[in-house]
Scaffold this motif. Sequence first.
Motif, mmCIF file in Angstrom:
data_model
loop_
_atom_site.group_PDB
_atom_site.id
_atom_site.type_symbol
_atom_site.label_atom_id
_atom_site.label_comp_id
_atom_site.label_asym_id
_atom_site.label_seq_id
_atom_site.Cartn_x
_atom_site.Cartn_y
_atom_site.Cartn_z
ATOM 1 N N GLU A 200 0.860 -1.208 -0.063
ATOM 2 C CA GLU A 200 -0.055 0.020 -0.070
ATOM 3 C C GLU A 200 0.779 1.187 -0.140
ATOM 4 O O GLU A 200 0.571 2.234 -0.577
ATOM 5 C CB GLU A 200 -1.007 -0.091 1.180
ATOM 6 N N GLU B 272 1.967 2.005 -3.364
ATOM 7 C CA GLU B 272 0.981 2.574 -4.242
ATOM 8 C C GLU B 272 1.152 4.374 -3.978
ATOM 9 O O GLU B 272 1.036 4.965 -4.956
ATOM 10 C CB GLU B 272 -0.304 2.345 -3.626
ATOM 11 N N HIS C 211 3.928 5.178 -6.210
ATOM 12 C CA HIS C 211 3.801 5.292 -7.493
ATOM 13 C C HIS C 211 2.990 6.347 -7.840
ATOM 14 O O HIS C 211 3.353 7.199 -8.859
ATOM 15 C CB HIS C 211 2.951 4.167 -7.891
ATOM 16 N N ARG D 136 -5.928 8.493 -1.170
ATOM 17 C CA ARG D 136 -5.463 7.310 -0.735
ATOM 18 C C ARG D 136 -4.671 7.216 0.496
ATOM 19 O O ARG D 136 -4.906 6.430 1.209
ATOM 20 C CB ARG D 136 -4.490 6.794 -1.933
#
Length: 248
Positions: A110, A113, A116, A143
């Motif tokens: 996570e 992520e 990224h 997020r």
Amino acid sequence: MRRTVSKDAERPSLVAEIACVVGAEILEGVRLPGADLNSVELARRFRTSRTPVREALVILEKEGLVEIPPRRRPRVAMLSLTEIREIYQVRAAILGLVAAATGQRATPEEIAELRHIVERMRAAAETGDRDGYYWGNVRFHERFAELSGNRTLQRVLDSLVLRSLRFRRLSLANPERVRRSLADHLRLVSALEDRDLELASALAKANVLGALRALERMLAGGDAGLPGSTGTTAACGGETASPPLRSA
């Protein structure tokens, strides 16, 4: 925008849709601060009576995007610099809590992520894609908050984000601010990877307060406009424009 206005499951879908579309237009600067919101015109646009429109505007008033003065037409909210400071200061404090919770709970995958997303932000910054960087920034923080696992923090943060998105775009119009923002996000992800909760919390706060300082400098210099964007579309539609601010 849609997540916030649809949080009440009992709310009629048409009311939520009107609130979502008009709210997105406010966030994108299609409707500028102080602009009238004519319920008759909106009812005609959405092919409905004025009652769902009024209910939608009340929702947006609760989220700080609309003002409904007594015996006057509703209008897009105008925030003073003092109010903007308060929003950013509370956001900074909450994001500090989010960082600590995310650092504790998020899996390595996570956190990857988040890295990224930041790498995509870096690519946008390097090519001068201001809108790409802006929406990457929005996605990162969405997020980031989700990974905290704290729904109460997310709900409070969602409302504060709606109140500040117009101003976040303004602060990121400055290339130097984009450079500092990118550096802060890269350091934040590294702190999360290292499980350094104290540093992650400090960096999350510093990023928001840095944006506030950039806004204060722009307003003090009389730079209340935003250079034209490339026409990115918000979650519920609408073309971008340049939102002015009202200083205290």
